[in-house]
Design a protein around this motif. Structure first.
Motif, mmCIF file in Angstrom:
data_model
loop_
_atom_site.group_PDB
_atom_site.id
_atom_site.type_symbol
_atom_site.label_atom_id
_atom_site.label_comp_id
_atom_site.label_asym_id
_atom_site.label_seq_id
_atom_site.Cartn_x
_atom_site.Cartn_y
_atom_site.Cartn_z
ATOM 1 N N TYR B 36 4.780 -4.485 -3.283
ATOM 2 C CA TYR B 36 5.505 -3.620 -2.367
ATOM 3 C C TYR B 36 4.583 -3.252 -1.220
ATOM 4 O O TYR B 36 3.354 -3.259 -1.351
ATOM 5 N N GLN B 38 3.878 -0.319 1.916
ATOM 6 C CA GLN B 38 4.149 1.021 2.409
ATOM 7 C C GLN B 38 3.523 1.178 3.789
ATOM 8 O O GLN B 38 2.294 1.235 3.917
ATOM 9 N N GLY B 43 8.318 5.068 2.930
ATOM 10 C CA GLY B 43 8.499 4.739 1.523
ATOM 11 C C GLY B 43 8.031 3.330 1.219
ATOM 12 O O GLY B 43 7.244 2.747 1.952
ATOM 13 N N LEU B 44 8.526 2.792 0.122
ATOM 14 C CA LEU B 44 8.113 1.465 -0.334
ATOM 15 C C LEU B 44 9.151 0.403 0.014
ATOM 16 O O LEU B 44 10.343 0.604 -0.188
ATOM 17 N N PHE B 46 10.165 -3.582 -0.784
ATOM 18 C CA PHE B 46 9.942 -4.694 -1.700
ATOM 19 C C PHE B 46 9.531 -5.947 -0.937
ATOM 20 O O PHE B 46 10.132 -6.292 0.090
ATOM 21 N N PHE B 90 0.973 -2.430 -2.475
ATOM 22 C CA PHE B 90 0.895 -2.046 -3.881
ATOM 23 C C PHE B 90 1.376 -3.182 -4.773
ATOM 24 O O PHE B 90 2.466 -3.725 -4.571
ATOM 25 N N ARG B 94 5.911 -4.521 -14.454
ATOM 26 C CA ARG B 94 6.983 -3.955 -15.280
ATOM 27 C C ARG B 94 7.043 -4.755 -16.559
ATOM 28 O O ARG B 94 7.078 -5.975 -16.539
ATOM 29 N N VAL B 100 10.603 0.222 -16.062
ATOM 30 C CA VAL B 100 9.933 0.962 -15.002
ATOM 31 C C VAL B 100 8.764 0.151 -14.460
ATOM 32 O O VAL B 100 8.260 -0.752 -15.108
ATOM 33 N N LEU B 101 8.344 0.516 -13.246
ATOM 34 C CA LEU B 101 7.195 -0.109 -12.609
ATOM 35 C C LEU B 101 5.970 0.781 -12.734
ATOM 36 O O LEU B 101 6.078 2.005 -12.603
ATOM 37 N N TYR B 102 4.836 0.164 -12.953
ATOM 38 C CA TYR B 102 3.559 0.856 -12.899
ATOM 39 C C TYR B 102 2.776 0.242 -11.747
ATOM 40 O O TYR B 102 2.626 -0.975 -11.670
ATOM 41 N N PHE B 103 2.279 1.107 -10.884
ATOM 42 C CA PHE B 103 1.653 0.644 -9.657
ATOM 43 C C PHE B 103 0.141 0.626 -9.739
ATOM 44 O O PHE B 103 -0.475 1.467 -10.403
ATOM 45 N N GLY B 104 -0.450 -0.335 -9.013
ATOM 46 C CA GLY B 104 -1.882 -0.309 -8.803
ATOM 47 C C GLY B 104 -2.245 0.761 -7.791
ATOM 48 O O GLY B 104 -1.373 1.474 -7.273
ATOM 49 N N SER B 105 -3.526 0.850 -7.498
ATOM 50 C CA SER B 105 -4.015 1.917 -6.623
ATOM 51 C C SER B 105 -3.778 1.646 -5.149
ATOM 52 O O SER B 105 -3.961 2.522 -4.316
#
Lengths: 114, 113
Positions: B36, B38, B43-44, B46, B90, B94, B100-105
Motif C-alpha cells: 500500500y 500513503q 490514507g492508504l 492499494f 507499506f 494477511r 486482517v492485514l498486519y503492516f510493516g513499519s
C-alpha cells in the motif's frame, strides 16, 4: 468501483472527551471492517476486526471499553474513542472488504487531542 | 507469530532511477502479501497483492513486486520513478485464515528531481 468513505476527515477534541468516527462502504458489501490507528511517525496498528454475524475481535492493547465499534449493516461501521487523551491522537483508518477480496481503505479520520 | 519487516526506513532516489523497496515476512503458513502507498497526510491506497500463481505481480503506476518463498520476501520495484511516487510505502501480510492485514513499519521514498 469499491469506495470507502470516512468522516469526519479531521477532528479535535478536548482531553477526556469522546469522539465518534464513521465509515461507509460504497459499491460493495462490507462483510468485514477493520479499524486501524496510525500514531505520529508510526505504522498502522490494528485496533479490531468486525465481521458480520461474528463477535468483534480486539487486538492486544485495545479494548471495547475504550474503542466501542458498531457494524449494524453491510455498508456502515462506526467507532468511538472514549475518554481520549494525547496518546490517542493519530490517523484512524477504516478498511473494509467483501468476503476474501481486497481490503479497501478510507482516507482516514485524523484525531487531535488538546 | 507472524511478522512483516521493512528494513529501510528511508530511500532516496532521483527521478528516472529504478527503485526497490524491501519487505520480508516470517510465517510458515499460507499468507497474502500486499503493498500500500500513503501520500503525505492521506490514507492508504492499494498497489498490488499476491497469494498464489505467478510470483511477479503487476500493480498500478508501473509498480511490480516479486514473491520469493526461499527468501521470505515480497520486494516492490519500479523501473523509472517519478517525483509523484514520493510517499510512504507499506508492506502488509494477511493470514489466509484471518481476515486482517498486519503492516510493516513503512519505507519513505523520496524522489528528487
Amino acid at each position: 468501483g469499491a469506495l470507502v468513505y470516512q468522516y469526519p476527515r479531521r477532528t479535535i477534541c478536548k482531553s477526556g472527551t469522546s469522539m465518534r468516527m464513521e465509515c461507509q462502504a460504497v459499491g460493495f458489501q462490507a462483510t468485514s471492517v477493520a479499524w486501524y490507528r496510525q500514531s505520529p511517525q508510526k505504522t498502522f496498528e490494528l485496533i479490531a476486526l468486525s465481521t458480520v454475524n461474528s463477535a468483534i475481535k480486539y487486538e492486544q492493547n485495545f479494548t471495547q471499553e475504550k474503542f466501542p465499534i458498531s457494524h449494524p449493516n453491510l455498508s456502515f461501521s462506526s467507532m468511538t474513542v472514549l475518554n481520549a487523551y494525547l496518546e490517542d491522537r493519530g490517523l484512524y483508518l477504516c478498511g473494509a472488504r467483501e468476503s476474501q477480496n481486497t481490503l479497501y481503505f478510507g482516507a482516514g479520520t485524523r484525531l487531535s487531542v488538546l | 507469530t507472524q511478522t512483516v519487516s521493512q528494513s529501510d526506513a528511508h530511500v532516496t532516489v532521483f527521478e528516472g532511477d529504478s527503485v526497490e523497496l524491501r519487505c520480508n515476512y516470517s510465517y510458515g503458513g499460507s499468507i497474502y502479501l500486499s503493498w500500500y502507498i500513503q501520500h503525505h497526510g492521506r490514507g492508504l491506497q492499494f498497489l498490488l497483492k499476491y497469494y498464489s500463481g505467478n510470483p511477479v505481480v503487476q500493480g498500478v503506476n508501473g509498480f511490480k513486486a516479486e514473491f520469493s518463498k526461499s527468501d521470505s520476501s515480497f520486494h516492490l520495484r519500479k523501473a523509472s520513478v517519478h517525483w509523484s511516487d514520493s510517499a510512504v510505502y507499506f508492506c502488509a501480510v494477511r493470514l489466509s485464515n484471518y481476515n486482517v492485514l498486519y503492516f510493516g513499519s513503512g519505507t519513505k521514498l523520496t524522489v528528487e528531481p
